[in-house]
Write a protein that holds these residues in place. Structure first.
Motif, PDB file in Angstrom:
ATOM      1  N   LYS A 169     -34.382 -15.036 -48.022  1.00 38.24           N
ATOM      2  CA  LYS A 169     -33.181 -14.263 -47.704  1.00 38.24           C
ATOM      3  C   LYS A 169     -33.265 -12.813 -48.156  1.00 38.24           C
ATOM      4  O   LYS A 169     -32.446 -11.997 -47.732  1.00 38.24           O
ATOM      5  CB  LYS A 169     -31.952 -14.926 -48.342  1.00 38.24           C
ATOM      6  CG  LYS A 169     -31.640 -16.298 -47.771  1.00 38.24           C
ATOM      7  CD  LYS A 169     -31.463 -16.239 -46.267  1.00 38.24           C
ATOM      8  CE  LYS A 169     -31.256 -17.619 -45.669  1.00 38.24           C
ATOM      9  NZ  LYS A 169     -31.178 -17.567 -44.187  1.00 38.24           N
ATOM     10  N   SER A 170     -34.219 -12.476 -49.017  1.00 34.75           N
ATOM     11  CA  SER A 170     -34.332 -11.087 -49.464  1.00 34.75           C
ATOM     12  C   SER A 170     -35.072 -10.210 -48.466  1.00 34.75           C
ATOM     13  O   SER A 170     -35.334  -9.040 -48.738  1.00 34.75           O
ATOM     14  CB  SER A 170     -35.047 -11.030 -50.818  1.00 34.75           C
ATOM     15  OG  SER A 170     -36.372 -11.518 -50.714  1.00 34.75           O
ATOM     16  N   LEU A 196     -34.034  -7.371 -54.903  1.00 35.90           N
ATOM     17  CA  LEU A 196     -35.336  -7.575 -54.267  1.00 35.90           C
ATOM     18  C   LEU A 196     -35.291  -7.155 -52.797  1.00 35.90           C
ATOM     19  O   LEU A 196     -36.265  -6.587 -52.275  1.00 35.90           O
ATOM     20  CB  LEU A 196     -35.749  -9.043 -54.387  1.00 35.90           C
ATOM     21  CG  LEU A 196     -37.136  -9.397 -53.844  1.00 35.90           C
ATOM     22  CD1 LEU A 196     -38.211  -8.607 -54.569  1.00 35.90           C
ATOM     23  CD2 LEU A 196     -37.407 -10.891 -53.978  1.00 35.90           C
ATOM     24  N   ALA A 197     -34.175  -7.410 -52.126  1.00 34.95           N
ATOM     25  CA  ALA A 197     -34.043  -6.981 -50.731  1.00 34.95           C
ATOM     26  C   ALA A 197     -34.091  -5.458 -50.623  1.00 34.95           C
ATOM     27  O   ALA A 197     -34.717  -4.907 -49.704  1.00 34.95           O
ATOM     28  CB  ALA A 197     -32.738  -7.519 -50.144  1.00 34.95           C
ATOM     29  N   LEU A 198     -33.443  -4.771 -51.554  1.00 34.63           N
ATOM     30  CA  LEU A 198     -33.483  -3.306 -51.546  1.00 34.63           C
ATOM     31  C   LEU A 198     -34.900  -2.790 -51.789  1.00 34.63           C
ATOM     32  O   LEU A 198     -35.343  -1.829 -51.149  1.00 34.63           O
ATOM     33  CB  LEU A 198     -32.531  -2.759 -52.606  1.00 34.63           C
ATOM     34  CG  LEU A 198     -31.033  -2.937 -52.325  1.00 34.63           C
ATOM     35  CD1 LEU A 198     -30.213  -2.568 -53.549  1.00 34.63           C
ATOM     36  CD2 LEU A 198     -30.606  -2.102 -51.132  1.00 34.63           C
ATOM     37  N   LEU A 199     -35.619  -3.424 -52.708  1.00 38.82           N
ATOM     38  CA  LEU A 199     -36.991  -2.999 -52.989  1.00 38.82           C
ATOM     39  C   LEU A 199     -37.917  -3.289 -51.812  1.00 38.82           C
ATOM     40  O   LEU A 199     -38.774  -2.467 -51.462  1.00 38.82           O
ATOM     41  CB  LEU A 199     -37.504  -3.701 -54.249  1.00 38.82           C
ATOM     42  CG  LEU A 199     -36.854  -3.280 -55.570  1.00 38.82           C
ATOM     43  CD1 LEU A 199     -37.334  -4.172 -56.708  1.00 38.82           C
ATOM     44  CD2 LEU A 199     -37.166  -1.819 -55.882  1.00 38.82           C
ATOM     45  N   ARG A 200     -37.743  -4.445 -51.187  1.00 36.83           N
ATOM     46  CA  ARG A 200     -38.597  -4.782 -50.051  1.00 36.83           C
ATOM     47  C   ARG A 200     -38.291  -3.902 -48.847  1.00 36.83           C
ATOM     48  O   ARG A 200     -39.167  -3.641 -48.021  1.00 36.83           O
ATOM     49  CB  ARG A 200     -38.418  -6.256 -49.685  1.00 36.83           C
ATOM     50  CG  ARG A 200     -38.863  -7.204 -50.774  1.00 36.83           C
ATOM     51  CD  ARG A 200     -38.624  -8.654 -50.425  1.00 36.83           C
ATOM     52  NE  ARG A 200     -39.623  -9.164 -49.513  1.00 36.83           N
ATOM     53  CZ  ARG A 200     -39.753 -10.456 -49.209  1.00 36.83           C
ATOM     54  NH1 ARG A 200     -38.943 -11.346 -49.760  1.00 36.83           N
ATOM     55  NH2 ARG A 200     -40.676 -10.852 -48.370  1.00 36.83           N
ATOM     56  N   ARG A 201     -37.063  -3.446 -48.761  1.00 38.95           N
ATOM     57  CA  ARG A 201     -36.700  -2.567 -47.655  1.00 38.95           C
ATOM     58  C   ARG A 201     -37.422  -1.222 -47.745  1.00 38.95           C
ATOM     59  O   ARG A 201     -37.694  -0.579 -46.728  1.00 38.95           O
ATOM     60  CB  ARG A 201     -35.189  -2.345 -47.667  1.00 38.95           C
ATOM     61  CG  ARG A 201     -34.674  -1.519 -46.504  1.00 38.95           C
ATOM     62  CD  ARG A 201     -33.217  -1.182 -46.698  1.00 38.95           C
ATOM     63  NE  ARG A 201     -32.695  -0.375 -45.622  1.00 38.95           N
ATOM     64  CZ  ARG A 201     -31.533   0.251 -45.657  1.00 38.95           C
ATOM     65  NH1 ARG A 201     -30.777   0.144 -46.735  1.00 38.95           N
ATOM     66  NH2 ARG A 201     -31.123   0.962 -44.640  1.00 38.95           N
ATOM     67  N   ILE A 236     -46.379  -9.587 -53.025  1.00 40.14           N
ATOM     68  CA  ILE A 236     -45.712  -8.371 -53.494  1.00 40.14           C
ATOM     69  C   ILE A 236     -44.340  -8.713 -54.073  1.00 40.14           C
ATOM     70  O   ILE A 236     -43.945  -8.209 -55.129  1.00 40.14           O
ATOM     71  CB  ILE A 236     -45.579  -7.361 -52.340  1.00 40.14           C
ATOM     72  CG1 ILE A 236     -46.961  -6.945 -51.840  1.00 40.14           C
ATOM     73  CG2 ILE A 236     -44.788  -6.138 -52.785  1.00 40.14           C
ATOM     74  CD1 ILE A 236     -46.932  -6.168 -50.548  1.00 40.14           C
ATOM     75  N   ALA A 237     -43.608  -9.583 -53.380  1.00 34.59           N
ATOM     76  CA  ALA A 237     -42.282  -9.973 -53.869  1.00 34.59           C
ATOM     77  C   ALA A 237     -42.376 -10.688 -55.213  1.00 34.59           C
ATOM     78  O   ALA A 237     -41.536 -10.479 -56.101  1.00 34.59           O
ATOM     79  CB  ALA A 237     -41.591 -10.865 -52.836  1.00 34.59           C
ATOM     80  N   ILE A 238     -43.392 -11.534 -55.390  1.00 34.73           N
ATOM     81  CA  ILE A 238     -43.562 -12.234 -56.667  1.00 34.73           C
ATOM     82  C   ILE A 238     -43.863 -11.241 -57.786  1.00 34.73           C
ATOM     83  O   ILE A 238     -43.359 -11.365 -58.911  1.00 34.73           O
ATOM     84  CB  ILE A 238     -44.675 -13.291 -56.545  1.00 34.73           C
ATOM     85  CG1 ILE A 238     -44.261 -14.377 -55.556  1.00 34.73           C
ATOM     86  CG2 ILE A 238     -44.972 -13.926 -57.898  1.00 34.73           C
ATOM     87  CD1 ILE A 238     -45.381 -15.316 -55.186  1.00 34.73           C
ATOM     88  N   LEU A 239     -44.691 -10.241 -57.493  1.00 35.73           N
ATOM     89  CA  LEU A 239     -44.970  -9.208 -58.493  1.00 35.73           C
ATOM     90  C   LEU A 239     -43.697  -8.454 -58.876  1.00 35.73           C
ATOM     91  O   LEU A 239     -43.461  -8.164 -60.058  1.00 35.73           O
ATOM     92  CB  LEU A 239     -46.015  -8.233 -57.952  1.00 35.73           C
ATOM     93  CG  LEU A 239     -47.479  -8.681 -58.008  1.00 35.73           C
ATOM     94  CD1 LEU A 239     -48.358  -7.674 -57.286  1.00 35.73           C
ATOM     95  CD2 LEU A 239     -47.941  -8.851 -59.446  1.00 35.73           C
ATOM     96  N   ILE A 249     -41.895  -8.142 -62.580  1.00 38.83           N
ATOM     97  CA  ILE A 249     -41.465  -6.908 -63.248  1.00 38.83           C
ATOM     98  C   ILE A 249     -39.996  -7.006 -63.650  1.00 38.83           C
ATOM     99  O   ILE A 249     -39.603  -6.607 -64.757  1.00 38.83           O
ATOM    100  CB  ILE A 249     -41.713  -5.702 -62.319  1.00 38.83           C
ATOM    101  CG1 ILE A 249     -43.217  -5.528 -62.076  1.00 38.83           C
ATOM    102  CG2 ILE A 249     -41.120  -4.430 -62.920  1.00 38.83           C
ATOM    103  CD1 ILE A 249     -43.549  -4.492 -61.025  1.00 38.83           C
ATOM    104  N   MET A 250     -39.155  -7.548 -62.748  1.00 40.73           N
ATOM    105  CA  MET A 250     -37.744  -7.751 -63.097  1.00 40.73           C
ATOM    106  C   MET A 250     -37.609  -8.677 -64.299  1.00 40.73           C
ATOM    107  O   MET A 250     -36.806  -8.423 -65.215  1.00 40.73           O
ATOM    108  CB  MET A 250     -36.995  -8.355 -61.908  1.00 40.73           C
ATOM    109  CG  MET A 250     -36.787  -7.444 -60.729  1.00 40.73           C
ATOM    110  SD  MET A 250     -35.778  -8.289 -59.482  1.00 40.73           S
ATOM    111  CE  MET A 250     -36.009  -7.197 -58.084  1.00 40.73           C
TER     112      MET A 250
END
Length: 472
Positions: free
Chosen positions: A298-299, A431-436, A451-454, A458-459
């Motif tokens: 969903k992100s 995470l959605a904002l970062l992936r965007r 990339i999302a797992i990394l 970090i979070m």
């Protein structure tokens, strides 16, 4: 030599092709892969449990596949989870009998096999094919899952503890990487493993490179020239900003009034640390490593992220409150009544709590969907599809299993569930904002899920640092 290479290639493809943890773009089974792989015995137990539950549940479900198939998607998932929960309870008792220490350390995650994405996915897929072919697919998926857990454990346990299955493999003089046995290390270990294996997977054509795309990039066409990509639908209107501002002012006003009332002030000091602990320091995603599969899915879109998050908060809070009532007023009181008329000590809350929680959540979600469809059609059109997915979201069940059986009060369980839901919403939207922003474009070296797992790692590192600060 050629024959050996062929056998190695076939074996590697058996364990790695369609592996729902290690291959790119799968995004299933990440929760337990991060949570239990700090020790090899935990990984072996979890892998065996998933195999037993999946094959046993499917064997019981398959004769009734036609009835389950025509029941509808939501009812089908609910029925599958109820049957799976029975086999999870059986496996939990076996684990407590034969490996009590391991069972005690990962009991919470054994219970969550009920909502394991891999188990539900392979059972649902198996209902459409012949029995033995389905069992073969289930065996392949579960062995691939166990293989991934074992590989991660071989990476994390020696670095974190210096041992494998209790045997020392690294000298005591070698410094221990304590990070590897923490939730932060789980994210980094999984991402690192996927990064290391990706060149081999690409070379063996087990996975393929993802197309590099960017929302903000222009699309070239030979006739018409560059066509700008459509803008995101996620926009905050002036009315929304005013509403948020008024809400903040109202919240500050409530806090001020609470501090002036002695009774409310005492309750406030009790419940605020519980809420903040669930929201920041002991979050359901970054600390307990749950809810990652739907989070990664969903992100990808901000609009879907916050809608799913709101639905999760509503369902998690209300279903946990309802489960507390059922657990304490039905199961425990029922056990006390049975104890008066039976010489055997039968505790219903120890045996049936998992199945009862699943039934309660499924019934509640279905009832909420019907009520929204009838009385709030607009809200249902906005969130109806997300409500259907929440039944299989492991954090909804975890909010009940992590709090209610431990003897917490009604308010503590409900506030903790509300904090868990807020935490999931916050992490998903971030995470959605970062992936965007497309900070990293998928290449031969990494894929989008890695990339999302990394980013989640970090979070988690940031929140772990915040959690070390003593506030209360």
């Amino acid at each position: 030599m050629v024959g050996l290479k062929r056998h190695i290639r076939k074996t590697s493809k058996f364990f790695l092709r369609d592996n729902l943890i290690l291959t790119a773009g799968a995004g299933l089974g990440f929760c337990s892969a991060l949570a239990v792989t700090n020790k090899l015995e935990n990984s072996l137990t979890m892998g065996l449990g998933v195999l037993f539950v999946a094959m046993g549940s499917f064997s019981l479900i398959y004769p009734f596949r036609r009835l389950i198939t025509i029941a509808g998607s939501h009812h089908k998932i609910s029925l599958l989870m109820i049957i799976v929960s029975v086999f999870v309870t059986i496996f939990a008792f076996f684990a407590q009998a034969f490996v009590p220490e391991v069972a005690a350390s990962i009991r919470a995650y054994i219970d969550l096999i009920t909502t394991n994405c891999i188990v539900l996915a392979v059972i649902s897929e198996g209902l459409t094919v012949p029995f033995w072919e389905a069992q073969k697919k289930i065996l392949k998926a579960c062995m691939g899952y166990a293989f991934a857990l074992i590989l991660l454990a071989f990476l994390r346990e020696p670095l974190g503890f210096g041992t494998i299955m209790g045997f020392s493999v690294i000298p005591e003089t070698f410094p221990r990487v304590v990070l590897m046995i923490t939730p932060v290390g789980g994210f980094f270990a999984l991402a690192g493993f996927r990064l290391m294996m990706r060149p081999f997977l690409l070379k063996a054509r087990i996975v393929y490179q993802e197309a590099a795309s960017c929302e903000c990039a222009a699309v070239e066409t030979p006739e018409e020239g560059p066509v700008p990509a459509p803008r995101s639908k996620f926009e905050i209107s002036r009315k929304s900003l005013i509403t948020i501002g008024l809400g903040i002012c109202l919240f500050i006003s409530i806090i001020v009034h609470i501090r002036t009332s002695p009774t409310l002030h005492t309750q406030f000091l009790i419940f605020l640390p519980i809420l903040l602990n669930a929201l920041f320091f002991d979050g359901i995603v970054l600390s307990k490593l749950l809810g990652i599969c739907p989070l990664l899915n969903k992100s990808r879109q901000i609009d879907a992220a916050w809608k799913m998050g709101i639905a999760v908060i509503i369902v998690m809070t209300l279903s946990t409150a309802l489960n507390w009532v059922v657990y304490n007023k039905v199961l425990i009181m029922g056990s006390d009544v049975l104890a008066k008329y039976s010489s055997m000590s039968i505790r219903l809350e120890k045996i049936f709590y998992l199945t009862v929680f699943i039934v309660t959540i499924a019934v509640f979600v279905q009832t909420l969907s019907v009520m929204l469809r009838k009385f709030a059609r607009t809200a249902y059109e906005q969130m109806g599809q997300f409500l259907e997915l929440i039944t299989v979201n492991c954090i909804v069940l975890a909010s009940a299993t992590f709090t209610i059986p431990t003897g917490t009060s009604f308010m503590v369980s409900t506030i903790t569930a509300f904090g868990y839901g807020l935490h999931w919403l916050m992490v998903t939207v971030w995470l959605a904002l970062l992936r965007r922003q497309r900070l990293f474009v998928p290449t031969n070296a990494w894929d989008e899920d890695t990339i999302a797992i990394l980013l989640l790692g970090i979070m988690a590192a940031i929140f772990t640092g915040i959690g070390m600060i003593r506030i209360f």
